[in-house]
Motif scaffolding. Structure first.
Motif, PDB file in Angstrom:
ATOM      1  N   PHE A  86      33.401  50.625  12.637  1.00  0.00           N
ATOM      2  CA  PHE A  86      33.028  49.223  12.793  1.00  0.00           C
ATOM      3  C   PHE A  86      33.744  48.645  14.000  1.00  0.00           C
ATOM      4  O   PHE A  86      34.904  48.987  14.263  1.00  0.00           O
ATOM      5  N   ASP A  88      35.939  46.102  16.140  1.00  0.00           N
ATOM      6  CA  ASP A  88      37.035  45.203  15.804  1.00  0.00           C
ATOM      7  C   ASP A  88      36.540  43.762  15.781  1.00  0.00           C
ATOM      8  O   ASP A  88      35.760  43.342  16.637  1.00  0.00           O
ATOM      9  N   VAL A  89      36.983  43.023  14.766  1.00  0.00           N
ATOM     10  CA  VAL A  89      36.631  41.606  14.657  1.00  0.00           C
ATOM     11  C   VAL A  89      37.837  40.795  15.105  1.00  0.00           C
ATOM     12  O   VAL A  89      38.891  40.830  14.482  1.00  0.00           O
ATOM     13  N   VAL A  91      39.669  37.549  15.317  1.00  0.00           N
ATOM     14  CA  VAL A  91      39.670  36.271  14.609  1.00  0.00           C
ATOM     15  C   VAL A  91      40.710  35.354  15.240  1.00  0.00           C
ATOM     16  O   VAL A  91      41.865  35.759  15.432  1.00  0.00           O
ATOM     17  N   LEU A 276      35.637  32.861  10.906  1.00  0.00           N
ATOM     18  CA  LEU A 276      35.550  34.272  10.532  1.00  0.00           C
ATOM     19  C   LEU A 276      34.092  34.719  10.464  1.00  0.00           C
ATOM     20  O   LEU A 276      33.745  35.805  10.926  1.00  0.00           O
ATOM     21  N   LYS A 277      33.224  33.895   9.897  1.00  0.00           N
ATOM     22  CA  LYS A 277      31.799  34.227   9.836  1.00  0.00           C
ATOM     23  C   LYS A 277      31.217  34.380  11.237  1.00  0.00           C
ATOM     24  O   LYS A 277      30.442  35.311  11.493  1.00  0.00           O
ATOM     25  N   ALA A 279      32.867  35.151  13.998  1.00  0.00           N
ATOM     26  CA  ALA A 279      33.430  36.346  14.628  1.00  0.00           C
ATOM     27  C   ALA A 279      32.733  37.595  14.134  1.00  0.00           C
ATOM     28  O   ALA A 279      32.431  38.511  14.897  1.00  0.00           O
ATOM     29  N   ARG A 280      32.440  37.648  12.832  1.00  0.00           N
ATOM     30  CA  ARG A 280      31.730  38.806  12.284  1.00  0.00           C
ATOM     31  C   ARG A 280      30.302  38.879  12.800  1.00  0.00           C
ATOM     32  O   ARG A 280      29.781  39.968  13.061  1.00  0.00           O
ATOM     33  N   ARG A 281      29.664  37.723  12.952  1.00  0.00           N
ATOM     34  CA  ARG A 281      28.302  37.711  13.479  1.00  0.00           C
ATOM     35  C   ARG A 281      28.263  38.246  14.895  1.00  0.00           C
ATOM     36  O   ARG A 281      27.412  39.073  15.251  1.00  0.00           O
ATOM     37  N   ALA A 283      30.476  40.223  16.295  1.00  0.00           N
ATOM     38  CA  ALA A 283      30.824  41.642  16.277  1.00  0.00           C
ATOM     39  C   ALA A 283      29.608  42.472  15.876  1.00  0.00           C
ATOM     40  O   ALA A 283      29.388  43.564  16.396  1.00  0.00           O
ATOM     41  N   GLY A 284      28.811  41.963  14.941  1.00  0.00           N
ATOM     42  CA  GLY A 284      27.610  42.676  14.521  1.00  0.00           C
ATOM     43  C   GLY A 284      26.586  42.767  15.624  1.00  0.00           C
ATOM     44  O   GLY A 284      25.859  43.758  15.741  1.00  0.00           O
ATOM     45  N   SER A 287      27.808  45.531  18.136  1.00  0.00           N
ATOM     46  CA  SER A 287      28.064  46.889  17.628  1.00  0.00           C
ATOM     47  C   SER A 287      26.842  47.787  17.866  1.00  0.00           C
ATOM     48  O   SER A 287      25.746  47.331  18.090  1.00  0.00           O
TER      49      SER A 287
END
Length: 287
Positions: A86, A88-89, A91, A276-277, A279-281, A283-284, A287
Motif C-alpha cells: 500500500f 504511504d499515507v 497525515v 485522514l479521509k 489523505a487516504r483518498r 493515496a488511493g 497507488s
C-alpha cells in the motif's frame, strides 16, 4: 670392455643384448605413461568441473542453464512474498483544539445551550448539580447588568448563553459570551465587570441573587468570556462562612471552561478525521 653384471644390455656370456628384458622394460614404461596420462586427464576433468560449479554458484544458475532452487531451512518451505503493498499515507499533524475556539472561521459548529450545556447534570469531581434552566440571546445586554452591559457592547459581544444549576439551597448561573477574537474576550475579562444577570426557573425562584450579595467571577479562553454568579436560592446574602455557595461558584467556573474546551476538542477531532479521509483518498488515486 665390461659394464658389470645383470644389466639389460648384457646377454648370456656378456656379448649380446637381452632383448626379452628390453621388451619387458619398454612395455612397463608404456604402461606407466598410459596411467600418468589417465590420471592427469582425471585431475584436469576434476579441475574443470570445480571451475564450472563455482561459476554456477556465483551466477545463481545451474550447469545446464536451468533455474536452481535455493535451499530452505529445515522444516520450512519457500513461500513467495505475495503480500499486497500500500502507498504511504501522509497525515498532517492533528489540529490544535484551541484554534477552533479562537478563530470564528474554524469555530463553525452549532452553538446553542443544547450543544454547549448538553448534560442534564453538571458534574465536577465528586459534586453534581441538576440543570434547572437555559437560554441564549444575541443581544448580550439582555443577560447582563450593571457595568458588564457596557463592557459587552464595547467589545462586540455576538451571543450570550446561560445555564443555571442548583442543589441543596444554592445555585449558580453560568454565562458564556462569544466574540470575534480572543483579544475582545480578554478585554472583557480584564475590565473585571462580572455582573451576569442570574437565570431563574426550574425550581430556582426569582429571588435568586436579586438584591442580595452573591459570588461573581469572570474569565476567558479563546474567543469566549465566561461568568458565574452564585448564591442562595432563598435570597439571603453569601458570607465567608458559606462553603456550599463558594463550592458551587468554583464548580460553575470550572465547568464553563471544560465545556468551551470540549467544543474545541470536538471540532479538532472532526477536522482530523476529515484530513485522514482526504489523505487516504489521495493515496488511493496515486497507488
Amino acid at each position: 670392455m665390461s659394464f658389470g653384471q645383470g644389466g639389460p644390455f648384457e646377454g648370456p656370456g656378456g656379448s649380446t643384448p637381452n632383448w626379452e628384458a628390453l621388451a619387458e622394460e619398454s612395455e612397463a614404461r608404456a604402461r606407466r605413461k598410459r596411467w600418468l596420462m589417465i590420471g592427469g586427464g582425471a585431475v584436469a576433468a576434476l579441475a574443470i568441473a570445480g571451475i564450472v560449479a563455482a561459476a554456477v554458484i556465483s551466477s545463481g544458475g545451474s550447469p545446464d542453464g536451468g533455474p536452481t532452487a535455493k535451499p530452505a531451512a529445515s522444516g520450512s518451505a519457500v513461500v513467495p512474498d505475495d503480500k499486497p503493498s500500500f502507498p504511504d499515507v501522509s497525515v498532517p499533524p492533528p489540529p490544535n483544539p484551541r484554534d477552533y475556539i479562537s478563530d470564528p472561521k474554524k469555530d463553525t459548529a452549532p452553538l446553542t445551550p443544547a450543544t454547549l450545556f448538553p448534560q442534564q447534570t453538571m458534574v465536577v469531581g465528586e459534586h453534581s448539580y441538576p440543570r434547572t434552566a437555559t437560554d441564549a440571546v444575541t443581544d448580550c445586554t439582555a443577560a447582563a447588568q450593571g457595568p458588564l452591559v457596557s463592557s459587552l457592547t464595547h467589545n462586540g459581544c455576538r451571543k450570550l448563553l446561560r445555564a443555571t444549576y442548583a442543589k441543596g439551597g444554592v445555585a449558580v448561573t453560568i454565562g458564556v459570551a462569544v466574540f470575534d477574537s480572543p483579544a475582545q474576550a480578554a478585554a472583557v475579562m480584564n475590565e473585571g465587570k462580572p455582573n451576569l444577570k442570574p437565570l431563574a426557573g426550574g425550581g430556582v425562584p426569582a429571588e435568586f441573587c436579586q438584591g442580595s450579595k452573591c459570588l461573581m467571577t469572570t474569565n476567558a479562553t479563546g474567543r469566549y468570556a465566561y461568568f458565574t454568579i452564585a448564591g442562595f436560592t432563598s435570597g439571603k446574602d453569601v458570607t465567608a462562612s458559606a462553603p456550599a455557595a463558594q463550592q458551587i461558584s468554583r464548580d460553575g467556573g470550572g465547568y464553563a471552561f471544560t465545556q468551551i474546551s470540549q467544543r474545541g476538542k470536538d471540532q479538532a477531532a472532526k477536522a482530523a478525521e476529515e484530513q485522514l479521509k482526504e489523505a487516504r483518498r489521495k493515496a488511493g488515486q496515486t497507488s
